[in-house]
Design a protein around this motif. Structure first.
Motif, mmCIF file in Angstrom:
data_model
loop_
_atom_site.group_PDB
_atom_site.id
_atom_site.type_symbol
_atom_site.label_atom_id
_atom_site.label_comp_id
_atom_site.label_asym_id
_atom_site.label_seq_id
_atom_site.Cartn_x
_atom_site.Cartn_y
_atom_site.Cartn_z
ATOM 1 N N GLN A 17 0.844 -1.197 0.000
ATOM 2 C CA GLN A 17 0.000 0.000 0.000
ATOM 3 C C GLN A 17 0.876 1.243 0.000
ATOM 4 O O GLN A 17 1.987 1.249 0.518
ATOM 5 C CB GLN A 17 -0.945 0.001 1.211
ATOM 6 C CG GLN A 17 -0.263 0.172 2.562
ATOM 7 C CD GLN A 17 -1.228 -0.020 3.723
ATOM 8 O OE1 GLN A 17 -1.767 -1.108 3.903
ATOM 9 N NE2 GLN A 17 -1.443 1.019 4.521
ATOM 10 N N GLY A 21 -3.089 4.481 5.414
ATOM 11 C CA GLY A 21 -4.396 3.881 5.718
ATOM 12 C C GLY A 21 -5.063 4.674 6.831
ATOM 13 O O GLY A 21 -4.416 5.494 7.500
ATOM 14 N N LYS A 24 -11.115 3.992 8.504
ATOM 15 C CA LYS A 24 -12.146 3.553 7.559
ATOM 16 C C LYS A 24 -11.634 2.411 6.655
ATOM 17 O O LYS A 24 -12.247 1.346 6.573
ATOM 18 C CB LYS A 24 -12.583 4.743 6.710
ATOM 19 C CG LYS A 24 -13.921 4.529 6.027
ATOM 20 C CD LYS A 24 -14.436 5.827 5.438
ATOM 21 C CE LYS A 24 -15.739 5.570 4.707
ATOM 22 N NZ LYS A 24 -16.216 6.724 3.966
ATOM 23 N N CYS A 25 -10.468 2.635 6.001
ATOM 24 C CA CYS A 25 -10.008 1.610 5.048
ATOM 25 C C CYS A 25 -9.263 0.460 5.730
ATOM 26 O O CYS A 25 -9.255 -0.666 5.235
ATOM 27 C CB CYS A 25 -9.179 2.215 3.918
ATOM 28 S SG CYS A 25 -7.658 3.023 4.416
ATOM 29 N N LYS A 29 -11.827 -3.134 3.563
ATOM 30 C CA LYS A 29 -11.456 -2.749 2.187
ATOM 31 C C LYS A 29 -12.712 -2.492 1.339
ATOM 32 O O LYS A 29 -12.619 -2.029 0.215
ATOM 33 C CB LYS A 29 -10.609 -3.856 1.549
ATOM 34 C CG LYS A 29 -9.308 -4.159 2.270
ATOM 35 C CD LYS A 29 -8.252 -3.087 2.049
ATOM 36 C CE LYS A 29 -6.928 -3.401 2.702
ATOM 37 N NZ LYS A 29 -6.924 -3.342 4.133
ATOM 38 N N THR A 31 -14.721 -0.264 1.688
ATOM 39 C CA THR A 31 -14.965 1.187 1.552
ATOM 40 C C THR A 31 -14.136 1.801 0.422
ATOM 41 O O THR A 31 -14.269 2.972 0.123
ATOM 42 C CB THR A 31 -14.605 1.914 2.859
ATOM 43 O OG1 THR A 31 -13.207 1.666 3.137
ATOM 44 C CG2 THR A 31 -15.425 1.418 4.026
ATOM 45 N N LEU A 32 -13.259 0.996 -0.201
ATOM 46 C CA LEU A 32 -12.375 1.551 -1.233
ATOM 47 C C LEU A 32 -13.132 1.837 -2.522
ATOM 48 O O LEU A 32 -14.093 1.152 -2.875
ATOM 49 C CB LEU A 32 -11.242 0.566 -1.554
ATOM 50 C CG LEU A 32 -10.275 0.188 -0.427
ATOM 51 C CD1 LEU A 32 -9.233 -0.787 -0.949
ATOM 52 C CD2 LEU A 32 -9.603 1.414 0.156
ATOM 53 N N CYS A 37 -8.523 4.703 -1.213
ATOM 54 C CA CYS A 37 -9.393 5.150 -0.124
ATOM 55 C C CYS A 37 -9.687 6.638 -0.287
ATOM 56 O O CYS A 37 -8.777 7.473 -0.193
ATOM 57 C CB CYS A 37 -8.720 4.907 1.231
ATOM 58 S SG CYS A 37 -9.675 5.608 2.604
ATOM 59 N N GLU A 39 -11.083 8.561 1.682
ATOM 60 C CA GLU A 39 -10.969 9.259 2.970
ATOM 61 C C GLU A 39 -9.539 9.760 3.211
ATOM 62 O O GLU A 39 -9.317 10.921 3.508
ATOM 63 C CB GLU A 39 -11.370 8.274 4.086
ATOM 64 C CG GLU A 39 -11.690 8.923 5.417
ATOM 65 C CD GLU A 39 -13.068 9.581 5.452
ATOM 66 O OE1 GLU A 39 -13.257 10.379 6.361
ATOM 67 O OE2 GLU A 39 -13.921 9.302 4.578
ATOM 68 N N THR A 42 -5.001 6.639 0.603
ATOM 69 C CA THR A 42 -4.106 5.476 0.507
ATOM 70 C C THR A 42 -4.481 4.620 -0.710
ATOM 71 O O THR A 42 -5.665 4.405 -0.973
ATOM 72 C CB THR A 42 -4.188 4.632 1.795
ATOM 73 O OG1 THR A 42 -3.692 5.425 2.881
ATOM 74 C CG2 THR A 42 -3.356 3.362 1.699
ATOM 75 N N TYR A 44 -4.121 0.908 -2.321
ATOM 76 C CA TYR A 44 -3.807 -0.497 -2.037
ATOM 77 C C TYR A 44 -3.441 -1.156 -3.372
ATOM 78 O O TYR A 44 -4.299 -1.723 -4.046
ATOM 79 C CB TYR A 44 -5.000 -1.180 -1.356
ATOM 80 C CG TYR A 44 -5.207 -0.662 0.054
ATOM 81 C CD1 TYR A 44 -4.588 -1.282 1.139
ATOM 82 C CD2 TYR A 44 -5.983 0.478 0.302
ATOM 83 C CE1 TYR A 44 -4.745 -0.792 2.437
ATOM 84 C CE2 TYR A 44 -6.145 0.981 1.597
ATOM 85 C CZ TYR A 44 -5.516 0.335 2.654
ATOM 86 O OH TYR A 44 -5.667 0.823 3.933
#
Length: 280
Positions: A17, A21, A24-25, A29, A31-32, A37, A39, A42, A44
């Motif tokens: 990554q 992070g 949330k993330c 995962k 939420t990606l 992410c 938010e 980040t 991944y």
């Protein structure tokens, strides 16, 4: 090829990554957005990548730009630090040592003796101002060779193998065409007889006829030397021509894997179906 043998390379849950992070993330995962992410920003790039490579096999890795395939190759060749994961090579430490947790000195040893890599851009894999034979000698010296006569003979042998005329061996790759530069890179990567060769988008940007020559050369080398190869491409045509088995990547994950013929004839995921239909 006998897939009942022990794999020469085994990769388990490789993660990479970019970014710290956030709650949330890291929590989920799900939420990606793709592999990003929204938010905390980040990315991944590789998520739990696991696969095996067998002796004498060409494994294809296909996926669109940003799918994580080149990041995975950079991690395998120690060009990038992984976030977490394991990888074992049967010819190193009896196949019981996680190469990712080795010291930087031991990683250099693996890089110089066990792995060879051909980069998409020859500028990454070659010193453009060195002579072609000097590039090969550099890799041999890194692996501890000191005999000038032996290195020169090995360099000539490899340049001949990749169809570079020997009267040009003292010339710098910056004077060569893109296809010739890739062939010098292949010669350099083969210099220490590595059991595993990593090829990252090696035909991108080459004319079609030159592409065909490079692919024929890769096939020929694999047949002759029995090297195991991982070939990354966004072009399914390249993968179809070269690979025995194929991994399909999307958003940092493996979404499908199997025999190349099987994947081409009966793709399971919507994304792979789209890839295959674009080839028809």
């Amino acid at each position: 090829m006998n897939f009942t043998d022990e794999p020469i390379l085994k990769v388990i849950n490789l993660n990479k990554q970019f970014g710290p992070g956030c709650e949330k993330c890291n929590g989920s995962k799900e939420t990606l957005e793709k592999n990003f992410c929204p938010e905390c920003g980040t990315v991944y790039a590789c998520q739990d990548i696991s696969f095996e490579l067998y002796k004498g096999e060409i494994l294809g890795v296909v996926g669109e730009s940003g799918s994580g395939k080149s990041t995975m190759m950079e991690c395998l060749y120690f060009d990038k630090e992984i976030t977490s994961g394991e990888a074992y090579i049967s010819t190193y430490g009896k196949g019981e040592v996680n190469i990712f947790s080795e010291s930087s000195q031991k990683k250099r040893l693996i890089k110089n003796n066990v792995l060879g890599k051909v980069y998409q851009s020859p500028m990454q894999g070659l010193r453009m101002n060195f002579s072609s034979i000097g590039n090969i000698a550099e890799k041999l010296i890194s692996a501890g060779n000191r005999n000038v006569g032996l290195m020169e003979n090995r360099g000539k042998e490899l340049l001949e193998k990749v169809n570079i005329p020997l009267f040009r061996m003292k010339e710098a790759p910056k004077n060569f065409s893109g296809g010739m530069q890739q062939r010098v890179q292949i010669a350099k990567a083969l210099s220490n007889n590595p059991p595993i060769l990593l090829l990252d988008e090696v035909t991108t940007g080459l004319d079609l006829s030159v592409q065909a020559n490079v692919l024929d050369l890769i096939k020929e080398i694999q047949r002759e030397l029995g090297i195991s190869m991982i070939v990354v491409s966004h072009d399914l045509g390249v993968i179809r021509m070269l690979s025995d088995r194929t991994i399909v990547m999307l958003n940092g994950k493996i979404i499908e894997k199997g025999l190349t013929d099987q994947i081409l004839e009966d793709p399971q995921t919507a994304y792979t179906q789209q890839l295959v239909y674009s080839l028809l």
